[in-house]
Design a protein around this motif. Structure first.
Motif, PDB file in Angstrom:
ATOM      1  N   PRO A 259       0.793  -1.242   0.000  1.00 58.36           N
ATOM      2  CA  PRO A 259       0.000   0.000   0.000  1.00 58.36           C
ATOM      3  C   PRO A 259       0.823   1.289   0.000  1.00 58.36           C
ATOM      4  CG  PRO A 259      -0.071  -1.091   2.141  1.00 58.36           C
ATOM      5  CD  PRO A 259       0.551  -2.062   1.194  1.00 58.36           C
ATOM      6  N   GLY A 260       2.074   1.221   0.418  1.00 58.25           N
ATOM      7  CA  GLY A 260       2.888   2.441   0.453  1.00 58.25           C
ATOM      8  C   GLY A 260       3.878   2.551  -0.678  1.00 58.25           C
ATOM      9  N   LEU A 261       3.626   1.846  -1.766  1.00 58.95           N
ATOM     10  CA  LEU A 261       4.582   1.782  -2.874  1.00 58.95           C
ATOM     11  C   LEU A 261       4.960   3.157  -3.422  1.00 58.95           C
ATOM     12  CD1 LEU A 261       6.146   0.142  -5.053  1.00 58.95           C
ATOM     13  CD2 LEU A 261       4.042   0.162  -6.399  1.00 58.95           C
ATOM     14  N   ILE A 262       3.967   3.956  -3.773  1.00 57.44           N
ATOM     15  CA  ILE A 262       4.235   5.239  -4.435  1.00 57.44           C
ATOM     16  C   ILE A 262       4.939   6.213  -3.499  1.00 57.44           C
ATOM     17  CG2 ILE A 262       3.225   7.183  -5.664  1.00 57.44           C
ATOM     18  CD1 ILE A 262       3.092   4.423  -7.078  1.00 57.44           C
ATOM     19  N   MET A 263       4.455   6.323  -2.278  1.00 57.27           N
ATOM     20  CA  MET A 263       5.072   7.251  -1.334  1.00 57.27           C
ATOM     21  C   MET A 263       6.509   6.849  -1.019  1.00 57.27           C
ATOM     22  SD  MET A 263       3.054   9.661  -0.950  1.00 57.27           S
ATOM     23  CE  MET A 263       4.079  10.496   0.272  1.00 57.27           C
ATOM     24  N   GLN A 264       6.750   5.542  -0.953  1.00 54.85           N
ATOM     25  CA  GLN A 264       8.111   5.094  -0.704  1.00 54.85           C
ATOM     26  C   GLN A 264       9.007   5.390  -1.901  1.00 54.85           C
ATOM     27  OE1 GLN A 264       8.412   1.162   0.894  1.00 54.85           O
ATOM     28  NE2 GLN A 264      10.636   1.074   0.731  1.00 54.85           N
ATOM     29  N   ALA A 265       8.482   5.228  -3.112  1.00 57.02           N
ATOM     30  CA  ALA A 265       9.261   5.535  -4.315  1.00 57.02           C
ATOM     31  C   ALA A 265       9.596   7.022  -4.369  1.00 57.02           C
ATOM     32  CB  ALA A 265       8.491   5.119  -5.560  1.00 57.02           C
ATOM     33  N   VAL A 266       8.617   7.871  -4.047  1.00 49.82           N
ATOM     34  CA  VAL A 266       8.853   9.316  -4.035  1.00 49.82           C
ATOM     35  C   VAL A 266       9.878   9.669  -2.967  1.00 49.82           C
ATOM     36  CG1 VAL A 266       7.806  11.559  -3.554  1.00 49.82           C
ATOM     37  CG2 VAL A 266       6.570   9.891  -4.944  1.00 49.82           C
ATOM     38  N   GLY A 267       9.701   9.099  -1.774  1.00 43.16           N
ATOM     39  CA  GLY A 267      10.631   9.383  -0.687  1.00 43.16           C
ATOM     40  C   GLY A 267      12.052   8.949  -1.001  1.00 43.16           C
ATOM     41  N   LEU A 268      12.193   7.767  -1.571  1.00 48.44           N
ATOM     42  CA  LEU A 268      13.517   7.282  -1.936  1.00 48.44           C
ATOM     43  C   LEU A 268      14.156   8.136  -3.022  1.00 48.44           C
ATOM     44  CD1 LEU A 268      12.985   3.402  -1.924  1.00 48.44           C
ATOM     45  CD2 LEU A 268      14.482   4.727  -0.413  1.00 48.44           C
TER      46      LEU A 268
ATOM     47  N   GLY B 268      15.267  11.251  -1.375  1.00 48.36           N
ATOM     48  CA  GLY B 268      16.350  10.909  -0.463  1.00 48.36           C
ATOM     49  C   GLY B 268      17.655  10.671  -1.200  1.00 48.36           C
ATOM     50  N   VAL B 269      17.583   9.932  -2.293  1.00 45.36           N
ATOM     51  CA  VAL B 269      18.776   9.669  -3.095  1.00 45.36           C
ATOM     52  C   VAL B 269      19.308  10.965  -3.703  1.00 45.36           C
ATOM     53  CG1 VAL B 269      19.619   8.554  -5.202  1.00 45.36           C
ATOM     54  CG2 VAL B 269      18.189   7.275  -3.602  1.00 45.36           C
ATOM     55  N   ALA B 270      18.399  11.806  -4.216  1.00 40.18           N
ATOM     56  CA  ALA B 270      18.821  13.072  -4.829  1.00 40.18           C
ATOM     57  C   ALA B 270      19.531  13.966  -3.813  1.00 40.18           C
ATOM     58  CB  ALA B 270      17.608  13.793  -5.411  1.00 40.18           C
TER      59      ALA B 270
ATOM     60  N   GLY C  32      17.701  19.450 -17.581  1.00 41.83           N
ATOM     61  CA  GLY C  32      18.541  18.263 -17.594  1.00 41.83           C
ATOM     62  C   GLY C  32      18.505  17.523 -16.268  1.00 41.83           C
ATOM     63  N   LEU C  33      18.508  18.278 -15.176  1.00 44.85           N
ATOM     64  CA  LEU C  33      18.431  17.674 -13.852  1.00 44.85           C
ATOM     65  C   LEU C  33      17.086  16.981 -13.651  1.00 44.85           C
ATOM     66  CD1 LEU C  33      19.828  17.257 -11.140  1.00 44.85           C
ATOM     67  CD2 LEU C  33      18.968  19.499 -10.423  1.00 44.85           C
ATOM     68  N   MET C  34      16.022  17.595 -14.161  1.00 45.75           N
ATOM     69  CA  MET C  34      14.688  17.000 -14.042  1.00 45.75           C
ATOM     70  C   MET C  34      14.593  15.695 -14.831  1.00 45.75           C
ATOM     71  SD  MET C  34      11.724  16.979 -12.764  1.00 45.75           S
ATOM     72  CE  MET C  34      11.704  18.581 -11.943  1.00 45.75           C
ATOM     73  N   VAL C  35      15.239  15.635 -15.981  1.00 45.15           N
ATOM     74  CA  VAL C  35      15.257  14.399 -16.774  1.00 45.15           C
ATOM     75  C   VAL C  35      15.824  13.248 -15.946  1.00 45.15           C
ATOM     76  CG1 VAL C  35      16.323  13.245 -18.751  1.00 45.15           C
ATOM     77  CG2 VAL C  35      15.398  15.553 -19.014  1.00 45.15           C
ATOM     78  N   THR C  36      16.926  13.506 -15.247  1.00 42.74           N
ATOM     79  CA  THR C  36      17.548  12.465 -14.435  1.00 42.74           C
ATOM     80  C   THR C  36      16.674  12.089 -13.246  1.00 42.74           C
ATOM     81  OG1 THR C  36      19.737  13.313 -15.043  1.00 42.74           O
ATOM     82  CG2 THR C  36      19.628  11.823 -13.173  1.00 42.74           C
ATOM     83  N   ILE C  37      16.057  13.068 -12.597  1.00 44.30           N
ATOM     84  CA  ILE C  37      15.199  12.797 -11.446  1.00 44.30           C
ATOM     85  C   ILE C  37      14.020  11.917 -11.852  1.00 44.30           C
ATOM     86  CG2 ILE C  37      13.548  13.828  -9.839  1.00 44.30           C
ATOM     87  CD1 ILE C  37      16.319  14.244  -8.873  1.00 44.30           C
ATOM     88  N   ILE C  38      13.394  12.218 -12.982  1.00 43.34           N
ATOM     89  CA  ILE C  38      12.261  11.419 -13.452  1.00 43.34           C
ATOM     90  C   ILE C  38      12.714  10.008 -13.794  1.00 43.34           C
ATOM     91  CG2 ILE C  38      10.606  11.152 -15.346  1.00 43.34           C
ATOM     92  CD1 ILE C  38      10.305  14.202 -15.348  1.00 43.34           C
ATOM     93  N   TRP C  39      13.861   9.888 -14.440  1.00 44.69           N
ATOM     94  CA  TRP C  39      14.411   8.562 -14.747  1.00 44.69           C
ATOM     95  C   TRP C  39      14.651   7.768 -13.460  1.00 44.69           C
ATOM     96  CZ3 TRP C  39      20.212   7.535 -15.985  1.00 44.69           C
ATOM     97  CH2 TRP C  39      20.389   6.176 -16.273  1.00 44.69           C
ATOM     98  N   LEU C  40      15.236   8.435 -12.467  1.00 43.39           N
ATOM     99  CA  LEU C  40      15.512   7.784 -11.186  1.00 43.39           C
ATOM    100  C   LEU C  40      14.225   7.315 -10.522  1.00 43.39           C
ATOM    101  CD1 LEU C  40      17.521   7.046  -8.921  1.00 43.39           C
ATOM    102  CD2 LEU C  40      17.217   9.384  -8.037  1.00 43.39           C
ATOM    103  N   TYR C  41      13.190   8.159 -10.533  1.00 41.24           N
ATOM    104  CA  TYR C  41      11.909   7.793  -9.916  1.00 41.24           C
ATOM    105  C   TYR C  41      11.298   6.568 -10.590  1.00 41.24           C
ATOM    106  CZ  TYR C  41       6.929   7.894  -8.854  1.00 41.24           C
ATOM    107  OH  TYR C  41       5.656   7.521  -8.487  1.00 41.24           O
TER     108      TYR C  41
END
Length: 255
Positions: free
Chosen positions: A121-130, A133-135, A232-241
């Motif tokens: 149930p927390g898949l999306i929020m955990q993906a966003v948080g990670l 967090g990684v960034a 360019g930074l946003m491209v990488t962030i979206i890829w990472l997500y």
């Protein structure tokens, strides 16, 4: 200069060198703070687009959401290519890219959120948080020079990123011809290992992006390059997500 070698194809020495010769340079020079502020604006655009797609899914308007997802994916790709070849268009197209990509990832997130509602149930929020967090971790590692964007480091990350792109392209072409590459989508140890590797490379690309923006500001790139750097930074962030989302989905299927 070699310091402008990046794994992110939208941020390259060629683009910054070209920008230095444009008349727009008379409007001012690029700054790191300016790029960060514009990245924040693009993030708001992504959140707005994603929120709208999510809302459509909650309102049982999946057909409309699917259409917007397709429009977002195609439109975002077109915008990205246009900005990559015409960086001085970034102030106008980067916000559009943010909204379009938001529509795309918002739709994917809503679908996966429903699919894993019981098992994760927390898949999306955990993906966003990670992702954030990684960034933040990558920024701190870069800021305190724990990880330095040396020439060897840049070459390794660039080669790895190119290899991932080619691998994904081959996989996509094979699927068009009916060849199923199961280890790319199942929850086997090999599949999870590949996802972990791709997530790591996407994260390390952030180091190159931070370095690229900083070097661009030091070299006096024109003001519009703040938008280009933020894009360019946003491209990488979206890829990472997206890669983190895929990894968590695979891990959930093993439970």
């Amino acid at each position: 200069m070699a310091i402008f070698k990046s794994g992110n194809p939208t941020l390259s020495e060629k683009m910054f060198d070209r920008s230095l010769q444009l008349e727009s340079a008379a409007q001012g020079t690029m700054s790191v703070r300016g790029a960060i502020n514009k990245f924040g604006f693009l993030m708001l655009m992504v959140i707005a687009g994603a929120g709208y797609s999510w809302h459509l899914y909650d309102q049982f308007k999946q057909d409309t959401m699917t259409t917007l997802m397709i429009v977002g994916a195609i439109g975002g790709m077109i915008s990205a290519f246009a900005i990559s070849f015409k960086p001085n268009w970034a102030p106008y197209l980067a916000p559009a890219y943010g909204i379009l990509e938001g529509l795309f990832i918002g739709g994917i997130s809503a679908i996966l959120n429903a699919a894993f509602a019981k098992s994760y149930p927390g898949l999306i929020m955990q993906a966003v948080g990670l992702t954030f967090g990684v960034a933040i971790a990558m920024f701190l590692l870069y800021n305190f020079r724990v990880i330095k964007a040396t020439e060897k480091f840049k070459s390794i990350i660039f080669s790895a990123t190119l290899g991932i792109f080619i691998f994904y392209l081959i996989t996509m072409v094979l699927r068009w011809f009916g060849v199923n590459i199961s280890f790319m989508y199942d929850s086997s140890p090999l599949s999870i290992g590949i996802s972990l590797f791709v997530v790591a490379i996407a994260a390390l690309n952030l180091i190159l992006d931070f370095d690229m923006i900083e070097q661009g500001a030091e070299r006096g790139a024109p003001k519009f390059m703040e938008w280009y750097g933020a894009f360019g930074l946003m491209v990488t962030i979206i890829w990472l997500y997206i890669e983190i989302l895929k990894l968590l989905s695979k891990l959930s299927n093993r439970n």
